[in-house]
Motif scaffolding. Structure first.
Motif, PDB file in Angstrom:
ATOM      1  N   ILE A 158      42.300 -15.613  66.301  1.00 57.88           N
ATOM      2  CA  ILE A 158      43.474 -16.044  65.537  1.00 57.88           C
ATOM      3  C   ILE A 158      44.441 -16.811  66.446  1.00 57.88           C
ATOM      4  O   ILE A 158      44.997 -17.848  66.070  1.00 57.88           O
ATOM      5  CB  ILE A 158      44.179 -14.824  64.920  1.00 57.88           C
ATOM      6  CG1 ILE A 158      43.299 -14.183  63.834  1.00 57.88           C
ATOM      7  CG2 ILE A 158      45.545 -15.201  64.371  1.00 57.88           C
ATOM      8  CD1 ILE A 158      43.054 -15.051  62.631  1.00 57.88           C
ATOM      9  N   ALA A 159      44.627 -16.308  67.664  1.00 55.50           N
ATOM     10  CA  ALA A 159      45.558 -16.948  68.601  1.00 55.50           C
ATOM     11  C   ALA A 159      45.113 -18.366  68.949  1.00 55.50           C
ATOM     12  O   ALA A 159      45.950 -19.258  69.144  1.00 55.50           O
ATOM     13  CB  ALA A 159      45.687 -16.110  69.868  1.00 55.50           C
ATOM     14  N   ARG A 160      43.792 -18.605  69.032  1.00 48.33           N
ATOM     15  CA  ARG A 160      43.291 -19.946  69.325  1.00 48.33           C
ATOM     16  C   ARG A 160      43.696 -20.926  68.227  1.00 48.33           C
ATOM     17  O   ARG A 160      44.117 -22.054  68.509  1.00 48.33           O
ATOM     18  CB  ARG A 160      41.761 -19.936  69.457  1.00 48.33           C
ATOM     19  CG  ARG A 160      41.236 -19.250  70.693  1.00 48.33           C
ATOM     20  CD  ARG A 160      39.715 -19.386  70.767  1.00 48.33           C
ATOM     21  NE  ARG A 160      39.308 -20.765  70.936  1.00 48.33           N
ATOM     22  CZ  ARG A 160      39.308 -21.418  72.104  1.00 48.33           C
ATOM     23  NH1 ARG A 160      39.698 -20.810  73.208  1.00 48.33           N
ATOM     24  NH2 ARG A 160      38.910 -22.672  72.176  1.00 48.33           N
ATOM     25  N   VAL A 161      43.554 -20.497  66.984  1.00 49.15           N
ATOM     26  CA  VAL A 161      43.915 -21.369  65.866  1.00 49.15           C
ATOM     27  C   VAL A 161      45.417 -21.640  65.876  1.00 49.15           C
ATOM     28  O   VAL A 161      45.866 -22.793  65.737  1.00 49.15           O
ATOM     29  CB  VAL A 161      43.486 -20.737  64.532  1.00 49.15           C
ATOM     30  CG1 VAL A 161      43.842 -21.656  63.368  1.00 49.15           C
ATOM     31  CG2 VAL A 161      41.988 -20.432  64.531  1.00 49.15           C
ATOM     32  N   SER A 162      46.210 -20.584  66.044  1.00 51.68           N
ATOM     33  CA  SER A 162      47.668 -20.745  66.050  1.00 51.68           C
ATOM     34  C   SER A 162      48.111 -21.698  67.146  1.00 51.68           C
ATOM     35  O   SER A 162      48.960 -22.573  66.927  1.00 51.68           O
ATOM     36  CB  SER A 162      48.349 -19.386  66.232  1.00 51.68           C
ATOM     37  OG  SER A 162      48.114 -18.546  65.131  1.00 51.68           O
ATOM     38  N   ALA A 163      47.558 -21.527  68.349  1.00 48.43           N
ATOM     39  CA  ALA A 163      47.959 -22.359  69.480  1.00 48.43           C
ATOM     40  C   ALA A 163      47.587 -23.817  69.269  1.00 48.43           C
ATOM     41  O   ALA A 163      48.356 -24.731  69.600  1.00 48.43           O
ATOM     42  CB  ALA A 163      47.324 -21.828  70.762  1.00 48.43           C
ATOM     43  N   MET A 164      46.396 -24.058  68.714  1.00 52.09           N
ATOM     44  CA  MET A 164      45.963 -25.428  68.472  1.00 52.09           C
ATOM     45  C   MET A 164      46.922 -26.137  67.529  1.00 52.09           C
ATOM     46  O   MET A 164      47.360 -27.271  67.782  1.00 52.09           O
ATOM     47  CB  MET A 164      44.548 -25.423  67.890  1.00 52.09           C
ATOM     48  CG  MET A 164      44.087 -26.773  67.382  1.00 52.09           C
ATOM     49  SD  MET A 164      42.432 -26.686  66.645  1.00 52.09           S
ATOM     50  CE  MET A 164      42.467 -28.119  65.558  1.00 52.09           C
ATOM     51  N   PHE A 165      47.285 -25.494  66.426  1.00 49.91           N
ATOM     52  CA  PHE A 165      48.153 -26.135  65.445  1.00 49.91           C
ATOM     53  C   PHE A 165      49.603 -26.190  65.923  1.00 49.91           C
ATOM     54  O   PHE A 165      50.322 -27.149  65.619  1.00 49.91           O
ATOM     55  CB  PHE A 165      48.035 -25.433  64.096  1.00 49.91           C
ATOM     56  CG  PHE A 165      46.844 -25.871  63.288  1.00 49.91           C
ATOM     57  CD1 PHE A 165      46.959 -26.853  62.334  1.00 49.91           C
ATOM     58  CD2 PHE A 165      45.588 -25.318  63.519  1.00 49.91           C
ATOM     59  CE1 PHE A 165      45.864 -27.284  61.607  1.00 49.91           C
ATOM     60  CE2 PHE A 165      44.475 -25.735  62.805  1.00 49.91           C
ATOM     61  CZ  PHE A 165      44.617 -26.726  61.843  1.00 49.91           C
ATOM     62  N   ALA A 166      50.026 -25.190  66.674  1.00 46.18           N
ATOM     63  CA  ALA A 166      51.396 -25.215  67.205  1.00 46.18           C
ATOM     64  C   ALA A 166      51.613 -26.381  68.151  1.00 46.18           C
ATOM     65  O   ALA A 166      52.731 -26.912  68.265  1.00 46.18           O
ATOM     66  CB  ALA A 166      51.709 -23.896  67.905  1.00 46.18           C
ATOM     67  N   ALA A 167      50.558 -26.804  68.846  1.00 49.10           N
ATOM     68  CA  ALA A 167      50.657 -27.907  69.804  1.00 49.10           C
ATOM     69  C   ALA A 167      50.406 -29.266  69.168  1.00 49.10           C
ATOM     70  O   ALA A 167      50.367 -30.284  69.877  1.00 49.10           O
ATOM     71  CB  ALA A 167      49.665 -27.682  70.946  1.00 49.10           C
ATOM     72  N   ALA A 168      50.256 -29.320  67.866  1.00 55.73           N
ATOM     73  CA  ALA A 168      49.939 -30.573  67.187  1.00 55.73           C
ATOM     74  C   ALA A 168      51.061 -31.595  67.348  1.00 55.73           C
ATOM     75  O   ALA A 168      52.241 -31.241  67.324  1.00 55.73           O
ATOM     76  CB  ALA A 168      49.704 -30.310  65.697  1.00 55.73           C
ATOM     77  N   PRO A 169      50.702 -32.873  67.500  1.00 56.74           N
ATOM     78  CA  PRO A 169      51.712 -33.936  67.605  1.00 56.74           C
ATOM     79  C   PRO A 169      52.252 -34.316  66.228  1.00 56.74           C
ATOM     80  O   PRO A 169      52.151 -35.462  65.777  1.00 56.74           O
ATOM     81  CB  PRO A 169      50.925 -35.077  68.251  1.00 56.74           C
ATOM     82  CG  PRO A 169      49.534 -34.891  67.737  1.00 56.74           C
ATOM     83  CD  PRO A 169      49.327 -33.398  67.655  1.00 56.74           C
ATOM     84  N   VAL A 170      52.830 -33.344  65.556  1.00 59.34           N
ATOM     85  CA  VAL A 170      53.346 -33.507  64.208  1.00 59.34           C
ATOM     86  C   VAL A 170      54.830 -33.178  64.225  1.00 59.34           C
ATOM     87  O   VAL A 170      55.221 -32.091  64.670  1.00 59.34           O
ATOM     88  CB  VAL A 170      52.605 -32.566  63.231  1.00 59.34           C
ATOM     89  CG1 VAL A 170      53.242 -32.601  61.855  1.00 59.34           C
ATOM     90  CG2 VAL A 170      51.126 -32.935  63.148  1.00 59.34           C
ATOM     91  N   SER A 171      55.680 -34.085  63.772  1.00 59.84           N
ATOM     92  CA  SER A 171      57.130 -33.875  63.774  1.00 59.84           C
ATOM     93  C   SER A 171      57.584 -33.246  62.471  1.00 59.84           C
ATOM     94  O   SER A 171      57.097 -33.599  61.391  1.00 59.84           O
ATOM     95  CB  SER A 171      57.850 -35.210  63.984  1.00 59.84           C
ATOM     96  OG  SER A 171      57.507 -35.779  65.225  1.00 59.84           O
ATOM     97  N   ASN A 172      58.540 -32.341  62.573  1.00 60.07           N
ATOM     98  CA  ASN A 172      59.081 -31.636  61.423  1.00 60.07           C
ATOM     99  C   ASN A 172      60.552 -31.987  61.205  1.00 60.07           C
ATOM    100  O   ASN A 172      61.245 -32.391  62.147  1.00 60.07           O
ATOM    101  CB  ASN A 172      58.951 -30.125  61.629  1.00 60.07           C
ATOM    102  CG  ASN A 172      57.511 -29.672  61.675  1.00 60.07           C
ATOM    103  OD1 ASN A 172      56.724 -29.931  60.774  1.00 60.07           O
ATOM    104  ND2 ASN A 172      57.131 -29.001  62.759  1.00 60.07           N
TER     105      ASN A 172
END
Length: 419
Positions: A158-172
């Motif tokens: 689960i942590a791998r998935v969370s970390a991958m998406f948390a580091a995404a170059p996507v602005s909020n």
């Protein structure tokens, strides 16, 4: 129900980057599908506006009224302060002119207040100013070829998935970057939806078929439809296939089946891979063409388990999970420039003859030619996955996606360590 459907917004982060790229039939098909999604979004937004009684009951420049909700997101205009900063339910920072300020397919009102059906999204950790993706995992226990195992996802996977998406170059809108993935694998509190599946074999009969939807109906709270992606963690599917998973391309349903190859790397990378399908990606990004050396994404079989290519050598390293950022050179298999490789700086001897040629004809993914069209030598393109995700899959509840939706099976799981 109709007003709720009208208020939903399809969040297509980007349709096509606008760069001058080769207009292949696959690219044209991708653009056509995304244009159809955009037209559905526009129709829904127009429907939302016409449902609002007081939509024209204000003067330009006047303060937002607490009797108005011109974007039909269940938040009054006066609380949608458009600052990009959430303070409270009376100062949400969201836009009064967009029902889905952060573009994640979830209405602002649902993310701030919880849904009208009683699903407490704020307790799960959603924000109307940052993209959220919600996953429920239901899993099987299994006794057989690899002994007694549970397919409940581990904390490490689960942590791998969370970390991958948390580091995404996507602005909020709140100034943050990344995508917040909310996982419910039955850990308790608000995350009490994920559970052990009983009454069925862990080797399920088919893929996304009648049995799958029977299991989903029995184990998935209908209040979560339209908000959560459903992940069935089985041992195998199709009565015993070696495939690692199966998913809708633009949708909310997926299967992960890693049988005896259940390392955190394999499970985490495969969850992210299947979620990528739900978010609109194929095995070649915009196309099914697989094993492209220059498509640096775990959607690509070349990198799903090995991890993406960090050294510009067209092979995975360190099991790193990521989607492509679209920064690799196109490769014309009829005239490959070996000194340029895939990054322009690192030579690659594609045919391994010991010399670097500037115009080599060589098939780089011969085993996958059936997914790349009819010609043996083709032009292979990278793709910016992160900029082209669509969060429209949660709308599958309403049957609006059938013209643009496909389903796909995925790579065979690697053998367990030591086998």
């Amino acid at each position: 129900m109709q007003s709720k459907i009208a208020g939903l917004v399809i969040a297509t982060v980007a349709l096509v980057s606008g760069t001058d790229v080769f207009a292949s039939p696959a690219r044209t098909s991708f653009e056509r599908d995304r244009a159809e999604l955009a037209s559905i979004e526009k129709a829904l937004q127009m429907g939302a506006a016409t449902d609002v009684i007081f939509v024209h009951d204000f003067d330009p420049g006047a303060a937002s009224s607490c009797s108005n909700d011109r974007d039909a997101d269940r938040l009054s205009d006066c609380v949608e302060t458009a600052t990009g900063r959430y303070v409270s339910r009376t100062d949400t920072g969201t836009s009064p002119d967009s029902a889905d300020t952060d573009g994640d397919g979830l209405l602002d009102g649902d993310e701030v207040l919880g849904t009208a059906e009683g699903l407490d999204l704020p307790a799960l950790g959603t924000s109307a100013l940052r993209r959220d993706v919600l996953l429920e995992y239901d899993w099987f226990d299994y006794a057989g070829e690899c002994g007694q195992v549970s397919h409940r996802p581990s904390a490490g996977a689960i942590a791998r998935v969370s970390a991958m998406f948390a580091a995404a170059p996507v602005s909020n809108p709140d100034g943050s970057t990344g995508v917040n993935v909310i996982h419910d694998f039955g850990q308790g509190g608000a995350h009490a939806g994920g559970n052990l599946v009983t009454g069925y074999s862990a080797v399920i009969e088919g893929a996304l078929d009648l049995q799958y939807y029977q299991i989903k109906q029995k184990n998935f709270d209908p209040k979560r439809l339209g908000y959560f992606h459903y992940v069935l963690m089985a041992h195998r599917y199709n009565g015993g296939a070696n495939s690692s998973g199966y998913a809708e391309i633009i949708g909310d349903d997926m299967i992960v089946t890693l049988h005896c190859s259940r390392s955190d790397v394999n499970v985490g990378n495969t969850i992210a891979h299947e979620l990528g399908h739900n978010l609109g990606l194929d095995h070649g990004g915009f196309e099914p063409c697989n094993d492209k050396p220059n498509y640096n994404s775990i959607m690509n079989y070349r990198y799903q388990f090995a991890g993406v290519d960090a050294a510009c050598v067209a092979s995975g390293s360190n099991s790193t999970a990521n989607f492509s950022r679209g920064d690799r050179l196109p490769l014309d298999e009829a005239a490959l420039n070996e000194p340029q490789g895939v990054c322009g700086t690192q030579p690659i001897d594609w045919n391994r003859d010991g010399s670097m040629q500037a115009a080599l004809a060589h098939d780089l993914n011969a085993s996958q030619n059936g997914t790349c069209g009819t010609a043996a030598l083709t032009r292979l393109e990278d793709f910016d996955d992160w900029r082209n995700l669509t969060y429209a899959g949660v709308l599958d509840k309403h049957g609006l996606l059938k013209n643009v939706q496909r389903k796909t099976g995925c790579a065979g799981a690697p053998a367990p360590a030591g086998k």
